[in-house]
Design an enzyme around this catalytic site. Sequence first.
Site, PDB file in Angstrom:
ATOM      1  CE  LYS A 161      -4.163  -1.845   0.414  1.00  0.00           C
ATOM      2  NZ  LYS A 161      -5.193  -1.674  -0.634  1.00  0.00           N
ATOM      3  CE  LYS A 265     -10.715  -4.584  -3.694  1.00  0.00           C
ATOM      4  NZ  LYS A 265     -10.442  -3.274  -3.083  1.00  0.00           N
TER       5      LYS A 265
HETATM    6 MG   LIG Z   1      -7.145  -1.650  -4.314  1.00  0.00          MG
END
Ligand SMILES: [Mg+2]
Length: 344
Positions: A161, A265
């Site tokens: 991240k 997702k």
């Molecule tokens: Mg992502």
Amino acid sequence: MKISDLRFTERKWDFVKPFHIANSVSSSKVNIEVELVLADGTIGLGEASSSFRVNGESNESIFQLRAEMLEAIKGLDARDYRRVFKKLDAYSRSAPSLKAAVQFATLHAFSRVISTPVYQILGGMKDFVETDKTVSIGSLEETVNDAREIFNAGHKVIKMKVGEDLQSDIARVLAVNDEIKGVKYIIDANTGYTPKEALRFIDAMYRNSIPVGIFEQPVPAEDFDGLKIVRQGSMYPVGADESARTKFDVMRLIKEGAVDYVNIKLMKSGISDALAIVEMCNSAGIGLMIGCMSESGIGVSQSVHFAAGTGAFMYHDLDSHLLLKNVEPVGFRQERDRQYPILF
Ligand SMILES: [Mg+2]
């Protein structure tokens, strides 16, 4: 196999350590577990992990939809799951995570009646998938320690991240790459950069020969032009996550030539749009990865079954159960980085 009831239960999960991504830190997550009941008493399970940041949903708002949603699908046969999916598509914008959970629960109830795992109902393309694991934003030392642990646990792809501070982001990735050899990286900026910052980041990666598989969502969700600029200036594949929620978003991303990869997702798209996105991206030559929100065991199962069933994904980022405390995989077996879907 007629649908007769729908039950929702809230369950709270704590993160092993605070999960820090660009401009957001979470220490716990409340998910909604769904039980879809058939007339013969068979129960299909599902899990919704709502996201206000990505989907604009809250548990308070989606919990209220129970009676209305039941009304829409009551009496439909779980075998005719496309009819159920179609009814639930009405919730694509207002409650996509709940749509996903109820769509999966329908397949799961069907799967229990016929004693066939969901991944085989969806096509049975793979026996297992291999997941990455995520390093959230932290100090240089924490980052290197987390990455080493992930590597030692057997993951061959590490997701990192970034997106909060360009210089420290670059330093963190370079430090990990000095420490560990032989892995690939998915770098996720979670909308945190401007297009120029994103290009500076990529330049630093390239000059240091960092093996980046996908540079995910460098710029804000609605900035399709920015994505396109980054894609055109990048030696690495650029992916959309927050920009790609429904099949209509993905259609536009493809038309505009804005991405190399889409991160599907289920919590953004449900099973129905996810199936459509798979076919669209296959046809357009766009790569696919599958990701997750903060699902626990049932929720990750949903994605493992979808990914193994369709066999559509180059990368699997299905690690949220590993980031939460006390989660048992429910519909799959985890062996190092491998996830084997099972009948449950
Ligand atoms: Mg992502």
